[in-house]
Write a protein that holds these residues in place. Structure first.
Motif, PDB file in Angstrom:
ATOM      1  N   GLU A 526     -11.368 -21.609  -1.333  1.00  0.00           N
ATOM      2  CA  GLU A 526     -11.118 -20.750  -0.084  1.00  0.00           C
ATOM      3  C   GLU A 526     -10.801 -19.460  -0.576  1.00  0.00           C
ATOM      4  O   GLU A 526      -9.920 -19.372  -1.687  1.00  0.00           O
ATOM      5  N   LYS A 527     -11.330 -18.428  -0.073  1.00  0.00           N
ATOM      6  CA  LYS A 527     -10.699 -16.991  -0.646  1.00  0.00           C
ATOM      7  C   LYS A 527      -9.288 -16.650  -0.204  1.00  0.00           C
ATOM      8  O   LYS A 527      -9.004 -16.827   0.900  1.00  0.00           O
ATOM      9  N   GLY A 528      -8.845 -16.126  -1.107  1.00  0.00           N
ATOM     10  CA  GLY A 528      -7.515 -15.537  -0.762  1.00  0.00           C
ATOM     11  C   GLY A 528      -7.532 -14.293   0.234  1.00  0.00           C
ATOM     12  O   GLY A 528      -8.550 -13.356   0.030  1.00  0.00           O
ATOM     13  N   CYS A 529      -6.687 -14.235   1.078  1.00  0.00           N
ATOM     14  CA  CYS A 529      -6.596 -13.346   2.110  1.00  0.00           C
ATOM     15  C   CYS A 529      -5.383 -12.604   2.159  1.00  0.00           C
ATOM     16  O   CYS A 529      -4.530 -13.623   2.542  1.00  0.00           O
ATOM     17  N   SER A 530      -5.264 -11.571   2.234  1.00  0.00           N
ATOM     18  CA  SER A 530      -3.699 -10.687   2.561  1.00  0.00           C
ATOM     19  C   SER A 530      -3.583  -9.781   3.548  1.00  0.00           C
ATOM     20  O   SER A 530      -4.713  -9.173   3.689  1.00  0.00           O
ATOM     21  N   TRP A 531      -2.591  -9.744   4.233  1.00  0.00           N
ATOM     22  CA  TRP A 531      -2.569  -8.570   5.307  1.00  0.00           C
ATOM     23  C   TRP A 531      -1.381  -7.664   4.953  1.00  0.00           C
ATOM     24  O   TRP A 531      -0.594  -8.157   4.358  1.00  0.00           O
ATOM     25  N   ILE A 532      -1.460  -6.392   5.126  1.00  0.00           N
ATOM     26  CA  ILE A 532      -0.364  -5.503   4.987  1.00  0.00           C
ATOM     27  C   ILE A 532      -0.480  -4.489   6.101  1.00  0.00           C
ATOM     28  O   ILE A 532      -1.473  -4.001   6.464  1.00  0.00           O
ATOM     29  N   GLU A 533       0.620  -4.178   6.872  1.00  0.00           N
ATOM     30  CA  GLU A 533       0.929  -3.086   7.747  1.00  0.00           C
ATOM     31  C   GLU A 533       1.087  -1.887   7.236  1.00  0.00           C
ATOM     32  O   GLU A 533       2.209  -1.593   6.595  1.00  0.00           O
ATOM     33  N   ILE A 534       0.294  -0.828   7.479  1.00  0.00           N
ATOM     34  CA  ILE A 534       0.491   0.559   7.038  1.00  0.00           C
ATOM     35  C   ILE A 534       0.462   1.493   8.071  1.00  0.00           C
ATOM     36  O   ILE A 534      -0.722   1.565   8.720  1.00  0.00           O
ATOM     37  N   LYS A 535       1.538   2.190   8.459  1.00  0.00           N
ATOM     38  CA  LYS A 535       1.269   3.124   9.669  1.00  0.00           C
ATOM     39  C   LYS A 535       0.689   2.766  10.814  1.00  0.00           C
ATOM     40  O   LYS A 535      -0.069   3.086  11.448  1.00  0.00           O
ATOM     41  N   ASN A 536       1.240   1.613  11.185  1.00  0.00           N
ATOM     42  CA  ASN A 536       1.186   1.029  12.377  1.00  0.00           C
ATOM     43  C   ASN A 536      -0.402   0.285  12.508  1.00  0.00           C
ATOM     44  O   ASN A 536      -0.901  -0.116  13.663  1.00  0.00           O
ATOM     45  N   ALA A 600      -1.400  -2.939  -3.718  1.00  0.00           N
ATOM     46  CA  ALA A 600      -1.730  -1.778  -4.345  1.00  0.00           C
ATOM     47  C   ALA A 600      -2.254  -0.737  -3.516  1.00  0.00           C
ATOM     48  O   ALA A 600      -1.840   0.572  -3.401  1.00  0.00           O
ATOM     49  N   LEU A 601      -2.839  -1.261  -2.020  1.00  0.00           N
ATOM     50  CA  LEU A 601      -2.838  -0.513  -1.042  1.00  0.00           C
ATOM     51  C   LEU A 601      -1.875   0.205  -0.668  1.00  0.00           C
ATOM     52  O   LEU A 601      -1.810   1.393  -0.188  1.00  0.00           O
ATOM     53  N   GLY A 602      -0.610  -0.807  -0.322  1.00  0.00           N
ATOM     54  CA  GLY A 602       0.689  -0.273  -0.026  1.00  0.00           C
ATOM     55  C   GLY A 602       1.184   0.800  -0.865  1.00  0.00           C
ATOM     56  O   GLY A 602       1.761   1.960  -0.386  1.00  0.00           O
ATOM     57  N   LEU A 603       1.055   0.807  -2.313  1.00  0.00           N
ATOM     58  CA  LEU A 603       1.726   1.737  -3.068  1.00  0.00           C
ATOM     59  C   LEU A 603       0.934   3.153  -3.005  1.00  0.00           C
ATOM     60  O   LEU A 603       1.457   4.273  -3.183  1.00  0.00           O
ATOM     61  N   ILE A 604      -0.208   3.018  -2.792  1.00  0.00           N
ATOM     62  CA  ILE A 604      -1.081   4.525  -2.866  1.00  0.00           C
ATOM     63  C   ILE A 604      -1.086   5.195  -1.411  1.00  0.00           C
ATOM     64  O   ILE A 604      -1.581   6.269  -0.970  1.00  0.00           O
ATOM     65  N   SER A 605      -0.462   4.485  -0.229  1.00  0.00           N
ATOM     66  CA  SER A 605      -0.762   4.770   1.062  1.00  0.00           C
ATOM     67  C   SER A 605       0.660   5.205   1.694  1.00  0.00           C
ATOM     68  O   SER A 605       0.816   5.569   2.821  1.00  0.00           O
ATOM     69  N   THR A 606       1.811   4.868   0.859  1.00  0.00           N
ATOM     70  CA  THR A 606       3.205   5.100   1.480  1.00  0.00           C
ATOM     71  C   THR A 606       3.924   5.784   0.522  1.00  0.00           C
ATOM     72  O   THR A 606       3.472   6.000  -0.611  1.00  0.00           O
ATOM     73  N   ARG A 607       5.027   6.420   0.974  1.00  0.00           N
ATOM     74  CA  ARG A 607       5.869   7.379   0.058  1.00  0.00           C
ATOM     75  C   ARG A 607       6.480   6.321  -0.764  1.00  0.00           C
ATOM     76  O   ARG A 607       6.961   5.414  -0.693  1.00  0.00           O
ATOM     77  N   PRO A 608       6.809   7.093  -1.752  1.00  0.00           N
ATOM     78  CA  PRO A 608       7.574   6.289  -2.921  1.00  0.00           C
ATOM     79  C   PRO A 608       9.196   5.757  -2.403  1.00  0.00           C
ATOM     80  O   PRO A 608       9.718   6.263  -1.449  1.00  0.00           O
ATOM     81  N   GLY A 609       9.180   4.373  -2.705  1.00  0.00           N
ATOM     82  CA  GLY A 609      10.481   3.803  -2.153  1.00  0.00           C
ATOM     83  C   GLY A 609      10.190   3.029  -0.806  1.00  0.00           C
ATOM     84  O   GLY A 609      11.412   2.263  -0.594  1.00  0.00           O
ATOM     85  N   THR A 610       9.215   3.225  -0.271  1.00  0.00           N
ATOM     86  CA  THR A 610       8.697   2.487   1.088  1.00  0.00           C
ATOM     87  C   THR A 610       8.701   0.943   0.604  1.00  0.00           C
ATOM     88  O   THR A 610       7.847   0.474  -0.124  1.00  0.00           O
ATOM     89  N   PRO A 611       9.604  -0.097   1.444  1.00  0.00           N
ATOM     90  CA  PRO A 611       9.310  -1.053   1.124  1.00  0.00           C
ATOM     91  C   PRO A 611       7.887  -1.574   1.696  1.00  0.00           C
ATOM     92  O   PRO A 611       7.300  -1.204   2.517  1.00  0.00           O
ATOM     93  N   LEU A 612       7.314  -2.705   1.092  1.00  0.00           N
ATOM     94  CA  LEU A 612       5.992  -3.147   1.237  1.00  0.00           C
ATOM     95  C   LEU A 612       6.159  -4.679   1.622  1.00  0.00           C
ATOM     96  O   LEU A 612       6.974  -5.438   1.275  1.00  0.00           O
ATOM     97  N   ARG A 613       5.456  -5.086   2.747  1.00  0.00           N
ATOM     98  CA  ARG A 613       5.392  -6.578   3.373  1.00  0.00           C
ATOM     99  C   ARG A 613       4.075  -7.047   3.300  1.00  0.00           C
ATOM    100  O   ARG A 613       3.112  -6.455   3.908  1.00  0.00           O
ATOM    101  N   VAL A 614       3.687  -7.996   2.724  1.00  0.00           N
ATOM    102  CA  VAL A 614       2.446  -8.683   2.670  1.00  0.00           C
ATOM    103  C   VAL A 614       2.445 -10.153   3.016  1.00  0.00           C
ATOM    104  O   VAL A 614       3.430 -10.798   2.691  1.00  0.00           O
TER     105      VAL A 614
END
Length: 661
Positions: A526-536, A600-614
């Motif tokens: 089964e392929k791994g799948c992840s979700w992350i919310e960025i800018k709504n 990685a998507l969260g790191l390049i899409s948000t400002r430094p220091g922004t918490p990431l939720r996956v």
């Protein structure tokens, strides 16, 4: 208007002696039993109580108001007891759920020389169905048919509802056949009832056939269709037909939209549920206090925290927070989005709580590995006289297993049985196997499995196999895996886990044997799948899938991180790859795990220091766990990853799980 004011209002307009024509009209609009009794008294005093028209009005008023005892008293004094009176009284007792009294009246009716008609039988069937006596209603329907009576469209609708409740599809098909012969198969209520009945009986094919044969497009049939197809996990068909209703210009209501949202959530189509909820609002259909608890799990499942917060604000504006189900769903949503403190704030502010509320918060703490707060809240729950249920103990035991509290877990497992009289179910044994296995007591876990009073399922053996992976116990792993292969022959994950255990021990013959078995059976991991919310907006990342529009930038960021990891001495753990391949190739395979892509998507899409939720659909592997610790320190980010097991909160190079998961 109070009863006393209403009484005054009624009696002011009833002349004395009362008018035999006005009194029945007053009784017909009478809203409460005290007023009906006052008018009854006026009729007795004036001598009009013996008037057939007045007596019949009294009888029907008392039945409408649920006063069957008073209705029976009026009926017994009626000089002429006709079929209308008998039918009304039988329907009244049926609607109260008093099947014995209703059948008794039917026999008395016949003894008095009055034969029941179709109205009598319809009242009996529909009354029993409305009162929740579905089996009695079906019995009445069968007897009705055996005596040569056939229900009208209204009776058919009630009968089909009862048939669906008891899942007697053979009886339902007979009623369906009668519907076709009687020529009422195009009746809107009958069509809806047929769809509902087949849905409850698990016949999704018949649901669609009935709908297409009738071509009836209205709100009621839409709601029945969605509910029936959802109940049978036919979510794609439900979505297709729902969109057809919209294209045909049918004005669907909040019930329709809530049903399709719930259908998607219940069948794992969370992103579509989110989109439907947004569409619903954009076309002007306002969610209600039922919609919100239906959609919140979808936000939780894909980490759509901003959407969840919007639903919270909406509920606050509309005054929904007093609803215990809305409050409980908000607690669950915040906990699953990584905000346990927010969840607790909502929980503490709830004006009333039920067992679902307590379970949501205790389960939230368990998911975050916060056993101390989970246990403390469990104690508070008992002090508040809220009786724990099966789910409560699953949450408490789960919290203990996450934190490695072996002895505490044993105590609660015993307390559940001895102190609360709750017999352990499969999920409780699974928690105990996990608890013992994770603390290295593999033999004890295996003994517990053998002592179970019922056959262990895949969750039990899967838990043991996972623990064998942690401690490298090949012998027990093979026992557990063999059981899993029998129970779940099509689950590739079990083969992969056994293969990884072999790989960690450099047992490449075992790896190749498992790989060949998977190939012969046509199984794929089964392929791994992840979700992350960025800018709504929620982004979905799949392992090995390059279709995301920012994949080039994501890959570049991961390469940069890999260089820094190597420079600073970080070495990936290569034990988590299925195949016996070159070391460099293993590194490449590990680099594209979906949670790394999401971060990685969260790191390049948000400002430094922004918490990431996956959120990930599979359990996080050891390599990714170590990588997240490194990234949180190197990038100075707080990273939360929720896998199928628990939350991992990474900060300053450490994880909240203490590397115990």
């Amino acid at each position: 208007m109070s009863h006393s004011n209403s009484l005054y209002h009624f009696l002011r307009h009833v002349s004395f002696p009362p008018d035999p024509h006005l009194l029945p009209s007053a009784l017909k609009s009478c809203p409460a039993q005290p007023l009906a009794r006052a008018l009854h008294a006026a009729a007795v005093v004036s001598g009009l109580a013996e008037d057939p028209f007045v007596a019949s009005s009294l009888l029907h008023s008392y039945i409408r108001l649920g006063a069957t005892g008073a209705a029976r008293s009026v009926f017994d004094r009626m000089p002429e007891k006709n079929v209308v009176g008998w039918s009304a009284l039988i329907a009244g007792y049926s609607a109260r759920g008093d099947a014995e009294a209703a059948w008794g009246l039917l026999e008395q009716m016949r003894s008095a020389g009055v034969e029941p008609n179709v109205i009598t039988w319809n009242g009996l069937v529909s009354g029993l169905n409305r009162s929740g006596r579905a089996l009695d209603a079906v019995t009445a329907l069968v007897r009705m048919h055996s005596e040569g009576f056939f229900p009208d469209a209204t009776g058919v609708s009630c009968a089909l509802s009862a048939v669906g409740d008891v899942k007697e599809v053979s009886v339902g098909k007979q009623v369906h056949g009668y519907v076709v012969k009687a020529g009422c198969r195009l009746d809107a209520c009958v069509v809806t009832a047929l769809i509902d009945m087949y849905g409850k009986c698990g016949r999704a094919d018949e649901i669609v056939r009935v709908f297409h044969e009738s071509s009836h497009m209205d709100v009621a049939s839409c709601n029945a269709l969605v509910a029936g197809l959802s109940r049978n996990a036919q979510v794609s068909e439900a979505l297709l037909l729902f969109r057809e209703f919209i294209c045909r210009g049918v004005e669907l209501n909040v019930v329709s939209w809530t049903s399709i949202v719930a259908c998607c959530v219940q069948n794992g189509r969370d992103l579509e549920a989110v989109d439907l909820f947004r569409t619903m609002q954009s076309i002007g259909v306002e969610p209600n206090s039922v919609t919100i608890p239906c959609v919140l799990p979808a936000f939780a499942n894909v980490a759509a925290l901003m959407h969840g917060r919007s639903a919270h604000c909406f509920s606050l504006r509309k005054g929904f927070l007093h609803d215990v189900y809305v409050g409980s769903a908000l607690v669950d949503m915040y906990a699953k989005c990584g905000k346990a403190r927010h969840a607790r704030t909502i929980f503490d502010a709830m004006p009333s709580r039920n067992v679902v509320s307590w379970n949501a918060m205790i389960g939230g703490y368990a998911m975050h590995g916060d056993a101390a707060n989970a246990v403390q809240l469990f104690c508070s729950m008992q002090k508040c006289k809220q009786k724990p249920d099966l789910v409560t103990f699953t949450c408490v035991l789960g919290a203990c297993s996450q934190a490695g509290l072996t002895e505490e877990g044993r105590r609660y497992f015993n307390e559940m049985q001895q102190g609360h009289g709750i017999s352990p179910r499969m999920e409780h044994y699974a928690c105990m196997v996990t608890l013992l296995g994770r603390s290295g007591k593999l033999d004890e876990a295996y003994d517990l499995i053998n002592e179970m009073p019922f056959e262990p399922d895949s969750c039990i053996w899967g838990s043991l196999l996972g623990s064998c992976r942690v401690y490298g116990n090949v012998l027990l792993a093979e026992v557990a895996a063999e059981k899993l292969f029998q129970l779940e022959p099509g689950n590739a994950g079990n083969y992969v886990l056994l293969s990884n255990i072999y790989a960690s021990k450099k047992m490449w013959d075992g790896v190749n044997r498992v790989r060949d078995e998977m190939k012969n059976m046509g199984l794929k991991k089964e392929k791994g799948c992840s979700w992350i919310e960025i800018k709504n907006k929620v982004h979905m990342l799949l392992a090995g899938d390059n279709s995301h529009p920012m994949m080039t930038a994501i890959t570049e960021k991961l390469n940069q991180l890999t260089i820094e990891m190597n420079r600073l001495g970080f070495a990936p753990s290569r034990d988590f790859v299925l195949h016996d391949v070159e070391e460099q190739e293993k590194d490449n395979i590990l680099a594209v795990h979906s949670e790394k892509l999401a971060v990685a998507l969260g790191l390049i899409s948000t400002r430094p220091g922004t918490p990431l939720r996956v959120i990930k659909n599979l359990r996080i592997c050891g390599d990714c766990h170590e990588a997240m610790k490194f990234i949180s320190s190197f990038e100075q980010r707080e990273i939360s990853v929720r896998d199928t097991n628990r939350f991992h909160h990474f900060k300053d190079g450490k994880c909240s799980c203490g590397d115990y998961w």
